[in-house]
Design a protein around this motif. Structure first.
Motif, PDB file in Angstrom:
ATOM      1  N   ALA A 207       0.814  -1.226   0.000  1.00  0.00           N
ATOM      2  CA  ALA A 207       0.000   0.000   0.000  1.00  0.00           C
ATOM      3  C   ALA A 207       0.841   1.267   0.000  1.00  0.00           C
ATOM      4  O   ALA A 207       0.334   2.360   0.247  1.00  0.00           O
ATOM      5  N   PRO A 209       2.499   4.339  -1.783  1.00  0.00           N
ATOM      6  CA  PRO A 209       2.312   4.998  -3.089  1.00  0.00           C
ATOM      7  C   PRO A 209       3.648   5.380  -3.722  1.00  0.00           C
ATOM      8  O   PRO A 209       4.671   5.520  -3.048  1.00  0.00           O
ATOM      9  N   ASP A 218      -0.194   2.744  -6.419  1.00  0.00           N
ATOM     10  CA  ASP A 218       0.376   1.788  -5.478  1.00  0.00           C
ATOM     11  C   ASP A 218       1.669   1.225  -6.057  1.00  0.00           C
ATOM     12  O   ASP A 218       1.697   0.716  -7.187  1.00  0.00           O
ATOM     13  N   THR A 221       1.739  -2.561  -6.932  1.00  0.00           N
ATOM     14  CA  THR A 221       0.788  -2.903  -7.999  1.00  0.00           C
ATOM     15  C   THR A 221       1.381  -2.579  -9.368  1.00  0.00           C
ATOM     16  O   THR A 221       1.377  -3.425 -10.278  1.00  0.00           O
TER      17      THR A 221
END
Length: 673
Positions: A207, A209, A218, A221
Motif C-alpha cells: 500500500a 504509493p 500503489d 501494484t
C-alpha cells in the motif's frame, strides 16, 4: 553437482558450436546428448534431495559479477524446491528432445549448429531458473530469447522461418521492456536486486504509493503489472500471444523444447519466484487472473478450426499457459507449478508425436491430407492418444489432477475476477477436449486422404508431391525419393523419448499430487513459495462441491462425444457448419484478426515511419545536404574546371590575361594602400 547441472549444456554448446566441423555431426550429436542426459540425471537427484530431503535453500556463489558503488551483484545459484522442479522439467525434456533430434534431423546438413543451439537454449533456461537475483534472471531471460530466435529461424532459407523468428524476437522485446522497468522499480523501492533482500522488504511496501507516469499509484501494484508484462510476452498471454503459432516454422523438436516445457513457462516461473512480492499486490493478481482466463478461452476457440497439426498443439499450449496464470493470480502458486510440471510431459509428448506423424507423412502437416494412420503408425497413434488423454483430463492421468485443481480453485477463490476465470476455463476445458480429439480423429481415423493426394501428385507430375528435397526445410529432415507416399513408423531413437514422456503423462500427476498441492505440500515446497497468512486457496479448493470437482470431466466427455460425432460418424458436418456460419469460422480461422489489427496499428505505421526517416530524413536531408551534397558540388566544380585543360596555348594565354586583368583591377580598386 549444481554447477555441473547448469554448465554441462554450455560445454555441449561450445564443443558442437566451435569444434562441430572438426569432429563431425555424429560426434556433436553424441556429445551434446550425453551431456544433457548427465545433467537430467543430476537434476532428478537434486529434486529428491531438496524436495523430499531437509535442504531448504542452497546458494553457492560462483563469482562477483557486478560491483558498482553500493550495488553488488553476485553470480549465484539459488537451489530450492522451485528450482529443483524446473531443473527436472528443463533438463529431462531437453535431453529427450536431443535424443529425438538425432533421428528427426538425421539428414540435415547443419546438425552441428542445430545441436549447439539446443544446448545453448538449455543453458540460458537453466541460468534463468537458478538465478538468485533479478539481473541474473534477466540474463537468462534474454539468453532464452536469443536462442529461441536462432532455433525458430534455423532453416533460414525459408522466408517464413525468418519472419517467424523476427516476430518472436520483436514481440518478446515488448514484454521484456516491461520486465526491465519492473526490475528498475523493485531496485528503486528496495535498493537491491537480490531476491532475499527484495522478499524481506516486500511486506513493508504494501500500500505504499509512488509517483510515476504523472500520478500517484500503489508501488507494488504498478511494479507487479510491469513484471507481468514481461511474463505475458515470454509465456504468450493474450495480446502478446501472436508469436507463438508462427514459431511452429522451426523444426518440430524446437517446438517441443521451447513451446511445451521451457521458454513459454519462464513467465510462470518468474511470477511464482516473485510470489512474496505479488502477494502484496492483490489488484495485480486480479489482472493476472483475468488475462490468464482470457488467454485460455481465446486460444481454445482458435484451436477449434486450425488444420496444421502443430498449430493446433501450439494453441493448446497457449491455452494451458492461461490456466497456469489463472492459478498464479488466485494465489495458488504451487497449483500453477504443478500444472507446469505435468503439462511439460504430455505437451512435449504431443509435439514429438506430431513430429513422428510429419515424419510418416513425408513433411505433410495439414490434417486434411491425413487420415487412417492408426494402422500404419500404431505406436505413434497410441503415444499421441495418451498425450491427448492427459491434456483433456482423463481421470488418473497427469492433466486430470493439475487442471481440475485450477478449476476448483477458481470456484473457491474470493479474488475479484475469479468467477470470470472459472466460467471461461470450464468452457475452455470442453473446447480443449473437442479440438484435441479432432486432431486425433482427423489424423488417425477416417478415410486415408493421403492416398488421394499421392495419386493426384502422381497423375499430375509423375511423382509424389510430398517427396520434397532433403535438408529438412519443410519441417523435416528426410528425403524419400519419388516413390509413392507410404506412411512409416519412426525409428527407435525417435520412439524412445515418446515412451518416457508417455510414462510421465500417465503417472506424473498421480505420483506427485500430494507433494505439489496436497497435504504434504508444506514439507515439499518449504519456503520456496510464499503464501500470505490470509491466502488459504490450497485448503479451500479441496472443499468445493462435488459437481464442481466433476465439471472438468463432464466437459472433457462432452468435447470427446461431439468431436467423435462430427469427425467419425458425420464427417461432412464440419464442412456444412463452416459454410453455414462462415463469419464465425473465418473469425476463428484468422485468429480473431489480431495479426491484421497489429499490422494495421503498429507494423505498417512503423514501416511508413522508417521509410520516411530513411528516404526523406536520411537520404534527402542528411545525405542530400551533407556528404552527398558537398561531394556533388565538388564534382560539379571539378568538372567545369577540367574543361579549362584543353591543351591549346592560346586558351592558356587568354586565361593568363584574364588573371592579370583581375589582379590589376584588385590593385587599383582596393588592393595595396
Amino acid at each position: 553437482m549444481y554447477t555441473a547441472i547448469v554448465f554441462l549444456p554450455l560445454l555441449g554448446f561450445l564443443i558442437a558450436g566451435i569444434f562441430g566441423r572438426q569432429i563431425g555431426a555424429r560426434a556433436s550429436e553424441i556429445v551434446t546428448t550425453s551431456l544433457m542426459f548427465v545433467a537430467a540425471l543430476l537434476s532428478w537427484i537434486v529434486f529428491f534431495q531438496v524436495g523430499y530431503g531437509k535442504s531448504t535453500l542452497i546458494v553457492p556463489v560462483l563469482a562477483d559479477w557486478i560491483v558498482s558503488g553500493g550495488l553488488k551483484i553476485e553470480w549465484a545459484l539459488r537451489i530450492d524446491t522451485l528450482t529443483a522442479v524446473m531443473l527436472v522439467v528443463v533438463n529431462t525434456v531437453s535431453a529427450l528432445v536431443h535424443l529425438y533430434s538425432i533421428g528427426y534431423m538425421h539428414e540435415d546438413p547443419a546438425r552441428q549448429r542445430f545441436f549447439a543451439y539446443l544446448s545453448l537454449f538449455t543453458f540460458a533456461m537453466l541460468m534463468l531458473v537458478t538465478a538468485d537475483n533479478l539481473v541474473q534472471m534477466f540474463f537468462g531471460w534474454e539468453g532464452v530469447g536469443l536462442a529461441s530466435y536462432l532455433l525458430i529461424g534455423f532453416w533460414y532459407e525459408k522466408p517464413s522461418a525468418n519472419a517467424a523468428a523476427i516476430k518472436a524476437f520483436v514481440v518478446n522485446r515488448v514484454g521484456d521492456f516491461g520486465f526491465a522497468l519492473g526490475i528498475f522499480f523493485l531496485f528503486a523501492l528496495t535498493g537491491s536486486v537480490a531476491f532475499d533482500q527484495i522478499f524481506a522488504a516486500a511486506p513493508g511496501l504494501a500500500a505504499k504509493p509512488i509517483h510515476v507516469f504523472g500520478m500517484n499509484v500503489d508501488a507494488l501494484t504498478i511494479t507487479c503489472l510491469l513484471l507481468f508484462m514481461g511474463a505475458m510476452g515470454k509465456s504468450a498471454q493474450f495480446l502478446l500471444h501472436t508469436w507463438l503459432p508462427d514459431a511452429m516454422e522451426g523444426p518440430t523438436p524446437v517446438s517441443a523444447l521451447i513451446h511445451a516445457a521451457t521458454m513459454v513457462t519462464a513467465g510462470v516461473f518468474m511470477v511464482a519466484r516473485l510470489s512474496p512480492v505479488f502477494e502484496q499486490a492483490p489488484m495485480a493478481l486480479s489482472v493476472v487472473v483475468v488475462f490468464g482466463a482470457t488467454t485460455a478461452f481465446f486460444a481454445a476457440t482458435v484451436g477449434l478450426v486450425q488444420n496444421d497439426i502443430k498449430r493446433v498443439i501450439a494453441y493448446s499450449t497457449c491455452s494451458q499457459l492461461g490456466y497456469m496464470f489463472v492459478a498464479l493470480g488466485l494465489g495458488g502458486y504451487s497449483l500453477a507449478i504443478f500444472h507446469l510440471f505435468t503439462h511439460a510431459f504430455f505437451k512435449a509428448l504431443l509435439f514429438l508425436g506430431a513430429g513422428s506423424v510429419i515424419h510418416a507423412m513425408h513433411h505433410e502437416q495439414d490434417m486434411r491430407k491425413m487420415g487412417g494412420l492408426h494402422k500404419h503408425i500404431p505406436i505413434t497413434f497410441w503415444m499421441m492418444t495418451i498425450g491427448t488423454f492427459a491434456l483433456t483430463g482423463l481421470p488418473l492421468m497427469a492433466g486430470f489432477f493439475s487442471k481440475d485443481a485450477i478449476i476448483e480453485a477458481a470456484f473457491a477463490s474470493q479474488r475479484p475476477g475469479a468467477i470470470y476465470a472459472f466460467l471461461l476455463i470450464v468452457i475452455a476445458a470442453g473446447l480443449t477436449s473437442f479440438y484435441s480429439w479432432r486432431l486425433v480423429f482427423m489424423t488417425f481415423f477416417g478415410k486415408p486422404r493421403w492416398q488421394e493426394e499421392a495419386h493426384a501428385g502422381h497423375d499430375a507430375h509423375g511423382h509424389n508431391d510430398h517427396a520434397h528435397a532433403a535438408h529438412g526445410h519443410d519441417d523435416h529432415a528426410h528425403s524419400h525419393g519419388h516413390g509413392p507416399l507410404v506412411p512409416h513408423e519412426s525409428p527407435a531413437v525417435m520412439l524412445i523419448p515418446l515412451y518416457v514422456l508417455a510414462a510421465g503423462a500417465i503417472f506424473a500427476g498421480l505420483l506427485f499430487k500430494d507433494q505439489f498441492i496436497g497435504y504434504s505440500a508444506d514439507g515439499f515446497w518449504k519456503q520456496s513459495l510464499y503464501y500470505a497468512p490470509t491466502n488459504t486457496i490450497l485448503t479451500d479448493f479441496h472443499n468445493v462441491p462435488g459437481i464442481v470437482a466433476l465439471l472438468a470431466t463432464i466437459m472433457m466427455s462432452i468435447g470427446f462425444v461431439v468431436s467423435m460425432y462430427m469427425y467419425i460418424f458425420s464427417p461432412q458436418m464440419p464442412v456444412r457448419l463452416a459454410q453455414r456460419h462462415g463469419l464465425i469460422y473465418r473469425f476463428l480461422l484468422n485468429k480473431w484478426y489480431f495479426d491484421e489489427i497489429y499490422n494495421f496499428l503498429f507494423v505498417r505505421p512503423a514501416f511508413w515511419l522508417g521509410r520516411l526517416f530513411w528516404k526523406s530524413g536520411d537520404g534527402r536531408i542528411i545525405d542530400g545536404l551533407g556528404p552527398d551534397g558537398v561531394s556533388a558540388r565538388v564534382i560539379d566544380v571539378a568538372g567545369r574546371v577540367v574543361r579549362l585543360q584543353t591543351g591549346y596555348v592560346y586558351h592558356y594565354a587568354f586565361t593568363m590575361l584574364i588573371g592579370v586583368a583581375a589582379l590589376i583591377t584588385w590593385y587599383l580598386l582596393g588592393g595595396v594602400k
